[in-house]
Design a protein around this motif. Structure first.
Motif, PDB file in Angstrom:
ATOM      1  N   UNK A  63       0.824  -1.203   0.000  1.00 50.21           N
ATOM      2  CA  UNK A  63       0.000   0.000   0.000  1.00 50.21           C
ATOM      3  C   UNK A  63       0.853   1.246   0.000  1.00 50.21           C
ATOM      4  N   UNK A  64       0.215   2.367  -0.269  1.00 49.18           N
ATOM      5  CA  UNK A  64       0.934   3.636  -0.337  1.00 49.18           C
ATOM      6  C   UNK A  64       1.238   4.147   1.069  1.00 49.18           C
ATOM      7  N   UNK A  65       2.428   4.710   1.256  1.00 46.78           N
ATOM      8  CA  UNK A  65       2.822   5.348   2.508  1.00 46.78           C
ATOM      9  C   UNK A  65       2.967   6.833   2.243  1.00 46.78           C
ATOM     10  N   UNK A  66       2.341   7.690   3.066  1.00 47.94           N
ATOM     11  CA  UNK A  66       2.372   9.124   2.817  1.00 47.94           C
ATOM     12  C   UNK A  66       3.783   9.676   2.977  1.00 47.94           C
ATOM     13  N   UNK A  67       4.030  10.838   2.378  1.00 40.55           N
ATOM     14  CA  UNK A  67       5.365  11.431   2.358  1.00 40.55           C
ATOM     15  C   UNK A  67       5.871  11.754   3.754  1.00 40.55           C
ATOM     16  N   UNK A  68       4.961  12.181   4.613  1.00 45.84           N
ATOM     17  CA  UNK A  68       5.402  12.535   5.967  1.00 45.84           C
ATOM     18  C   UNK A  68       5.895  11.311   6.741  1.00 45.84           C
ATOM     19  N   UNK A  69       5.379  10.115   6.386  1.00 52.26           N
ATOM     20  CA  UNK A  69       5.850   8.894   7.040  1.00 52.26           C
ATOM     21  C   UNK A  69       7.254   8.528   6.558  1.00 52.26           C
ATOM     22  N   UNK A  70       7.544   8.840   5.271  1.00 47.89           N
ATOM     23  CA  UNK A  70       8.856   8.508   4.720  1.00 47.89           C
ATOM     24  C   UNK A  70       9.932   9.404   5.319  1.00 47.89           C
ATOM     25  N   UNK A  96     -13.283  -2.715  -1.698  1.00 48.27           N
ATOM     26  CA  UNK A  96     -12.844  -1.340  -1.489  1.00 48.27           C
ATOM     27  C   UNK A  96     -11.372  -1.255  -1.111  1.00 48.27           C
ATOM     28  N   UNK A  97     -10.874  -2.234  -0.334  1.00 42.83           N
ATOM     29  CA  UNK A  97      -9.495  -2.156   0.166  1.00 42.83           C
ATOM     30  C   UNK A  97      -8.502  -2.752  -0.823  1.00 42.83           C
ATOM     31  N   UNK A  98      -8.986  -3.356  -1.889  1.00 42.68           N
ATOM     32  CA  UNK A  98      -8.097  -4.022  -2.835  1.00 42.68           C
ATOM     33  C   UNK A  98      -7.155  -3.037  -3.517  1.00 42.68           C
ATOM     34  N   UNK A  99      -7.593  -1.807  -3.700  1.00 44.53           N
ATOM     35  CA  UNK A  99      -6.752  -0.790  -4.327  1.00 44.53           C
ATOM     36  C   UNK A  99      -7.009   0.547  -3.641  1.00 44.53           C
ATOM     37  N   UNK A 100      -6.030   1.061  -2.901  1.00 42.46           N
ATOM     38  CA  UNK A 100      -6.154   2.363  -2.229  1.00 42.46           C
ATOM     39  C   UNK A 100      -5.017   3.289  -2.656  1.00 42.46           C
ATOM     40  N   UNK A 101      -4.601   3.177  -3.920  1.00 40.59           N
ATOM     41  CA  UNK A 101      -3.445   3.941  -4.394  1.00 40.59           C
ATOM     42  C   UNK A 101      -3.788   5.382  -4.745  1.00 40.59           C
ATOM     43  N   UNK A 102      -5.083   5.724  -4.858  1.00 37.26           N
ATOM     44  CA  UNK A 102      -5.474   7.094  -5.180  1.00 37.26           C
ATOM     45  C   UNK A 102      -6.332   7.661  -4.054  1.00 37.26           C
ATOM     46  N   UNK A 103      -6.462   8.980  -4.046  1.00 36.59           N
ATOM     47  CA  UNK A 103      -7.288   9.632  -3.029  1.00 36.59           C
ATOM     48  C   UNK A 103      -8.740   9.193  -3.142  1.00 36.59           C
TER      49      UNK A 103
END
Length: 492
Positions: free
Chosen positions: A108-115, A452-459
């Motif tokens: 899954x995507x990790x937000x920039x602030x987490x990186x 719904x949770x299968x793809x959460x790569x976009x807003x």
């Protein structure tokens, strides 16, 4: 040096194994707690909460505890390469480190602030629902049990009505929800919540398709306990079993819609291609499921001559593996394993079941009933956990409000007009009271969440996931809990 690296890797693997065991133990504890609570409720005849609602509640509490009590930890982060030229997120990443190839899987995507700063706790990172586990391991037994345990007499007596609600009703629901949500998306753009192009019509139709998958397990459990009218029970049960499969195939077909040129413009050829794909997947999957029914029926008939019935454990094991083969064969052919295992379960209950030995009949029903129970409660526990442990939620008040309004309008557009049309040809009419109860019983559950949770790569997909979770919580707790009072008010 290599020996030291191997020792270090082994220590890390051992630590990870212990941690994963502890996480599974936590989920196992939640299921035990759910079973004990439901036992207490059934002893006291408390009907406002079913075990799935209880599992979701305990998962929610566990997620809340993990979210706010487990301290975050920092990780060693090395920025090896900026993949700015990629047009989409790769499913796997191959990294060459000093002639050793390492493969990493996309979760899954990790937000920039987490990186740039701290990651969430490793426990929270690992409490991530894997949709592939659900679709390949948990969902097939649930769908098969639903089809296998249908009351054959009442199901085929109401076969036309069940098909109408499941197929035509799901398409109506998808269109109404998708169209309504497109209007709310335009309102979100006007209010400045999102930018133009973040959400388009196919996203809204995708949301409509996943929201069309009903899962009234709470309602049906109360119906069974109170011995409510069998026709009402069969129509609701049959609709929920069939429309899960229809909704899954529908989401695939909508995702496959890819117009040439302007991706936001309507393309007739792409539209009809998606429709053709939908029809092809459904018909092909039903054919595979029916073919495996013939195989298992032949196996059951041959046991009378091979005396396999003298070993009920082997007979049950072979039956289970041949049934699961229907799912795997359809998936291997690029079709829908869910539709295949659904048709396999319905036809096996009608033909194969009566050729099994007496002990194998009981074992197969108990096996699939147990797998259905564990699978459903496991997924509802995960739903509760994910509200606080999942990293990428998207809360939007306009979208959430619109979704709640849309699902009730869509359910009404599904039940009442179709019931009117069906009553024109039915001797046993669907009464207004039964229609009101069917309208009230449109709960959402595991399939909607997994899609719904299968793809959460976009807003857009993140907003859909959060909204889906809130709708599942509301329908299971509020509508599910209100089933008994509703039955009393309607005098059913």
């Amino acid at each position: 040096q290599k020996r030291q690296a191997d020792i270090k890797r082994s220590a890390v693997s051992e630590k990870s194994h212990r941690q994963e065991s502890a996480e599974l133990l936590a989920l196992n504890f939640l299921l035990i707690l759910t079973i004990l609570t439901m036992w207490l409720f059934r002893q006291r005849q408390v009907r406002f909460l079913h075990e799935t609602g209880g599992a979701m509640f305990y998962g929610l509490i566990m997620g809340l505890i993990l979210r706010y009590t487990v301290s975050p930890s920092s990780h060693e982060v090395a920025k090896v390469h900026e993949c700015r030229s990629l047009n989409s997120t790769p499913l796997s990443l191959m990294v060459n480190v000093t002639a050793q190839i390492h493969q990493y899987k996309y979760i899954g995507e990790v937000s920039q602030r987490k990186v740039e700063g701290f990651y969430a706790s490793p426990i929270l990172q690992k409490m991530i629902f894997d949709p592939e586990v659900f679709f390949n391991l948990l969902l097939p037994p649930i769908i098969f049990y639903g089809a296998y345990s249908l009351n054959q007499k009442f199901f085929f007596h109401n076969f036309g009505s069940v098909l109408t609600y499941a197929f035509l009703g799901t398409l109506i629901s998808c269109a109404v929800i998708g169209g309504s949500m497109y209007g709310f998306v335009k309102l979100m753009v006007h209010a400045g919540h999102i930018k133009e192009g973040d959400f388009h019509l196919t996203d809204c139709l995708f949301f409509g398709a996943l929201m069309s998958a009903t899962d009234p397990v709470t309602v049906l459990a109360i119906f069974s306990e109170l011995r409510v009218d069998r026709n009402l029970y069969t129509m609701l049960f049959g609709e929920s079993v069939l429309n899960d499969a229809v909704a899954i195939v529908l989401t695939y077909s909508i995702s496959a819609y890819s117009p040439r040129g302007d991706r936001y413009a309507f393309d007739g050829s792409a539209f009809f291609h998606s429709i053709g794909q939908f029809i092809g997947i459904v018909s092909g999957s039903f054919a595979i499921g029916s073919a495996f029914t013939i195989i298992t029926a032949s196996h059951a008939y041959l046991t009378k001559f091979t005396r396999l019935y003298e070993y009920p454990m082997l007979e049950t094991g072979l039956f289970f593996l041949l049934s699961w083969s229907a799912f795997l064969s359809a998936e291997a052919c690029g079709l829908s394993g869910i539709v295949a295992v659904l048709s396999c379960g319905i036809t096996q209950a009608r033909y194969t079941y009566y050729n099994l030995s007496t002990e194998a009949k009981g074992r197969t029903k108990q096996l699939f009933e147990f797998m259905n129970f564990i699978g459903e409660n496991f997924i509802f526990c995960y739903m509760g956990l994910s509200l606080f442990t999942f990293q990428n939620h998207g809360f939007n008040s306009i979208f959430i409000t619109g979704a709640f309004l849309s699902i009730f309008v869509a359910r009404a557009c599904n039940i009442y007009p179709l019931s009117f049309l069906l009553n024109l040809g039915r001797a046993n009419k669907i009464t207004p009271k039964v229609q009101h109860m069917m309208m009230f019983s449109g709960l959402r559950g595991a399939v909607a969440f997994a899609l719904a949770i299968r793809d959460t790569s976009t807003e857009a997909r993140q907003i859909m996931l959060t909204t889906t979770l809130l709708i599942v919580f509301f329908t299971v707790w509020i509508l599910g809990g209100g089933t008994y009072p509703m039955l009393t008010v309607l005098n059913i």
